[in-house]
Design an enzyme around this catalytic site. Structure first.
Site, mmCIF file in Angstrom:
data_model
loop_
_atom_site.group_PDB
_atom_site.id
_atom_site.type_symbol
_atom_site.label_atom_id
_atom_site.label_comp_id
_atom_site.label_asym_id
_atom_site.label_seq_id
_atom_site.Cartn_x
_atom_site.Cartn_y
_atom_site.Cartn_z
ATOM 1 N N CYS A 182 0.639 -1.201 -0.037
ATOM 2 C CA CYS A 182 -0.064 -0.066 -0.051
ATOM 3 C C CYS A 182 0.921 1.412 0.092
ATOM 4 O O CYS A 182 0.346 2.473 0.017
ATOM 5 C CB CYS A 182 -0.855 -0.007 1.064
ATOM 6 S SG CYS A 182 -1.893 -1.494 1.045
ATOM 7 N N HIS B 298 -2.907 7.735 6.048
ATOM 8 C CA HIS B 298 -3.185 6.513 5.515
ATOM 9 C C HIS B 298 -4.598 5.769 5.889
ATOM 10 O O HIS B 298 -5.170 5.492 4.976
ATOM 11 C CB HIS B 298 -2.060 5.562 5.996
ATOM 12 C CG HIS B 298 -2.202 4.070 5.221
ATOM 13 N ND1 HIS B 298 -1.969 4.037 3.922
ATOM 14 C CD2 HIS B 298 -2.066 2.975 5.936
ATOM 15 C CE1 HIS B 298 -2.097 2.817 3.315
ATOM 16 N NE2 HIS B 298 -2.231 2.203 4.717
ATOM 17 N N GLU C 86 -1.308 4.925 13.625
ATOM 18 C CA GLU C 86 -1.002 6.241 12.843
ATOM 19 C C GLU C 86 -1.193 7.394 13.672
ATOM 20 O O GLU C 86 -0.371 8.635 13.499
ATOM 21 C CB GLU C 86 -1.864 6.448 11.475
ATOM 22 C CG GLU C 86 -1.166 7.536 10.670
ATOM 23 C CD GLU C 86 -2.008 7.400 9.233
ATOM 24 O OE1 GLU C 86 -1.512 8.190 8.484
ATOM 25 O OE2 GLU C 86 -2.959 6.785 9.048
ATOM 26 N N LYS D 239 -10.237 7.429 2.439
ATOM 27 C CA LYS D 239 -10.506 6.072 2.103
ATOM 28 C C LYS D 239 -12.007 5.975 2.621
ATOM 29 O O LYS D 239 -12.479 4.789 2.070
ATOM 30 C CB LYS D 239 -9.481 5.321 2.872
ATOM 31 C CG LYS D 239 -8.074 5.234 2.110
ATOM 32 C CD LYS D 239 -7.276 4.536 2.856
ATOM 33 C CE LYS D 239 -5.894 4.287 1.969
ATOM 34 N NZ LYS D 239 -4.852 5.540 2.233
ATOM 35 N N HIS E 42 -10.004 1.523 -0.191
ATOM 36 C CA HIS E 42 -8.326 1.359 -0.117
ATOM 37 C C HIS E 42 -8.053 0.889 -1.467
ATOM 38 O O HIS E 42 -8.163 -0.237 -1.907
ATOM 39 C CB HIS E 42 -7.858 0.788 1.098
ATOM 40 C CG HIS E 42 -6.674 0.669 1.219
ATOM 41 N ND1 HIS E 42 -5.540 1.779 0.460
ATOM 42 C CD2 HIS E 42 -5.585 -0.191 2.074
ATOM 43 C CE1 HIS E 42 -4.332 1.214 0.816
ATOM 44 N NE2 HIS E 42 -4.384 0.393 1.900
ATOM 45 N N PHE F 74 1.651 -3.393 3.957
ATOM 46 C CA PHE F 74 2.194 -4.686 4.428
ATOM 47 C C PHE F 74 3.573 -4.966 4.245
ATOM 48 O O PHE F 74 4.005 -4.516 3.257
ATOM 49 C CB PHE F 74 1.551 -5.991 3.700
ATOM 50 C CG PHE F 74 -0.076 -6.001 4.197
ATOM 51 C CD1 PHE F 74 -0.680 -5.382 5.486
ATOM 52 C CD2 PHE F 74 -1.065 -6.735 3.514
ATOM 53 C CE1 PHE F 74 -2.033 -5.290 5.771
ATOM 54 C CE2 PHE F 74 -2.203 -7.086 4.041
ATOM 55 C CZ PHE F 74 -2.647 -6.406 4.861
#
Length: 419
Positions: free
Chosen positions: A169, A309, A320, A341, A346, A405
Site C-alpha cells: 500500500c 493512510h 498512525e 478512504k 483502499h 504490508f
C-alpha cells in the site's frame, strides 16, 4: 541542467486518476468535497459466497483513448489499463508537448502492489481445465506488475528512467518519492509517477477475506469504510490508478506550465516488525514522517494538513494517530487530518498517488476533504480528522502518508508553490 541536486526544485504540473469517485481529477475532487462515497456491492462478479461483498469499483471506465489500438488494449490486464489511462490523463492535464520535449529526459515510475491478478486467476483456470497448451502467449506480459510502467513509456516513447515500485500500500508514494529524487539528482527533467491496482476479483477478495482484514458491513456499503471511528471493522477494497507529473521547476517555467504545488520532501522507512501489523506505537511511521519533514526543511508546526493512510482497520488507525502525536507534539491537535478512504475505499498500490493528487488540489483550492462516517471517534483516535464535511482553510504545507504490508512506510511533503 545547470542546477545542482541540492537546489533543484520539483513541482507537480499534471494530475491523472481513475477512481471510484470519477475518472478525472476534477470529477474525483468534486465528488470528494460533496461527501460522495464510491463503495457499493460488488458488481464485477457474484460475491454472494464471500464474507465481504462490497468494494469501491471504478465505474464507466473506458481506456480506448489512452491506447494506440484496440488490439493493444485487449493485450493488457485491467491494472495496466487503469494505470495507462491515469498517465494519459496526467499528460493531457500537464499540457506537456512531447514532440517539443527531449524524451530521453522524461521517465516513468508507475508501480502496483499486486499486478495482474485477474489475468493470473483466469490463466490458472485455463491451465487446470484445458491444459498448458491453451495458455495465452500474453499471460506473463499481462500479469507482471512492471508492464503498466513499461507500456506507458512505449506508447509515448519516454526513454528516461523507468521503474515499477512494489511495496504493497506504500507503492505509489514510493514511486512519487523516488521520482522526486531522480529529478533532484539530475537524471530526468520530467517524471510520470504513481500506482495502479485492480484486485476486485474473486481471488483478491477471497484472499483478503481469509486474512479477516476487510469490513463485512455488507448491508450498508456507503458507511462501511470508517477511518478513526469506534465502529470500524476493517478496510474496504478499492481499485484505481493515480499518476502525477513531476517536473523540474525551470523546465516547467520555460514552457509556461500550470503549477499545482511543489514537492519538497520524502521519507522512506521500514517497521522491521511484522508481515501485516504496524510497529507498536507507529514507531516506523513516525520515523518516516520525520525523515520527510527533515528533507523538506520544514518544522512540524509548518504543516496545515495530513492526508492520513487511515484505512479503517482497528490497529492501523490507532498506530498512525500515535505516530502523528509523536512527530507533531502539541501541534498534532492543531493540524487538520483526514482519510479519504472513507469515500474511495483502499486502492492498495494506487492509493498514495490518488491521495497525492487530492493533496495537490487541496493546496490549490484551500480546501481539506472530509473523513466520512466518523460518527463516534475512537477514544484512542482523538485528533482533528475533519469529520463528514470538507473544510475551507489555509493549506500551505501537507504530509501524505502511505503504509504497507511488509512494514513499508512512505511519506511525501507538498507545499504551496512560491515562485
Amino acid at each position: 541542467m545547470a542546477n545542482s541536486s541540492s537546489d533543484r526544485r520539483v513541482v507537480i504540473t499534471g494530475l491523472g486518476v481513475a477512481s471510484p469517485l470519477g475518472n478525472s481529477s476534477e470529477e474525483l475532487w468534486k465528488n470528494l468535497l460533496d461527501g460522495q462515497c464510491g463503495i457499493e456491492r460488488i458488481s464485477h462478479f457474484d460475491a454472494t459466497a464471500f464474507d465481504t461483498q462490497i468494494a469501491a469499483e471504478v465505474k464507466n471506465f473506458d481506456a480506448v483513448g489512452a491506447f494506440p489500438s484496440a488490439k493493444e488494449l485487449r493485450r493488457t490486464d485491467r491494472f495496466s489499463q487503469l494505470g495507462i489511462f491515469a498517465g494519459w490523463q496526467a499528460l493531457k492535464d500537464s499540457g506537456l508537448d512531447l514532440d517539443k520535449a527531449n524524451r530521453d529526459e522524461i521517465g516513468v515510475f508507475l508501480g502496483s502492489g499486486i499486478g495482474g491478478l485477474q489475468t493470473t486467476a483466469e490463466q490458472h483456470s485455463i491451465l487446470m481445465n484445458k491444459g498448458p497448451g491453451r495458455l495465452s502467449p500474453f499471460m506473463i506480459p499481462m500479469l507482471i506488475l512492471n508492464m503498466a510502467s513499461g507500456l506507458f513509456s512505449m506508447f509515448h516513447k519516454l526513454r528516461g528512467p523507468n521503474v515499477a515500485t512494489c511495496s504493497a500500500c506504500a507503492t505509489a508514494t514510493h514511486a512519487i518519492g523516488e521520482a522526486w529524487r531522480t529529478i533532484k539528482m539530475g537524471d530526468a527533467l520530467v517524471m510520470f509517477a504513481g500506482g495502479t491496482e485492480a484486485t476486485i476479483v474473486p481471488l483478491g477478495i477471497g484472499g483478503f477475506c481469509a486474512m479477516k482484514a476487510m469490513s463485512t458491513r455488507n448491508d450498508d456499503p456507503k458507511r462501511s469504510s470508517r477511518p478513526f471511528d469506534l465502529g470500524r471493522d476493517g478496510f474496504v477494497m478499492g481499485e484505481g490508478a493515480g499518476v502525477v507529473v513531476l517536473e523540474e521547476l525551470e523546465h516547467a517555467r520555460a514552457r509556461g506550465a500550470r503549477i499545482y504545488c511543489e514537492l519538497v520532501g520524502y521519507g522512506n522507512t521500514a517497521d522491521a516488525n511484522h508481515m501485516t501489523a504496524p510497529a507498536p506505537g507507529g514507531e516506523g511511521a513516525a520515523r518516516c514522517m520525520r525523515m520527510a519533514l527533515r528533507s523538506a526543511r520544514l518544522n512540524p508546526t509548518d504543516i496545515n494538513y495530513i492526508n492520513a493512510h487511515g484505512t479503517s482497520t482497528p490497529q492501523g488507525d490507532v498506530c498512525e494517530t500515535q505516530a502523528i502525536k509523536t512527530v507533531f507534539g502539541d501541534h498534532a491537535r492543531a493540524v487538520a487530518i483526514s482519510s479519504t478512504k472513507g469515500a474511495t475505499g483502499h486502492m492498495l498500490g494506487a492509493a498514495g498517488a490518488v491521495e497525492t493528487a487530492i493533496c495537490a488540489m487541496a493546496i490549490e483550492d484551500g480546501i481539506v476533504p472530509p473523513t466520512l462516517n466518523l460518527d463516534e471517534p475512537d477514544p484512542q483516535c482523538d485528533l482533528d480528522y475533519v469529520p463528514h464535511t470538507a473544510r475551507k482553510m489555509k493549506v500551505d504545507a501537507v504530509v501524505n502518508n502511505s503504509f504497507g504490508f511488509g512494514g513499508h512506510n512512505a511519506s511525501v511533503v507538498l507545499k504551496k508553490f512560491v515562485g
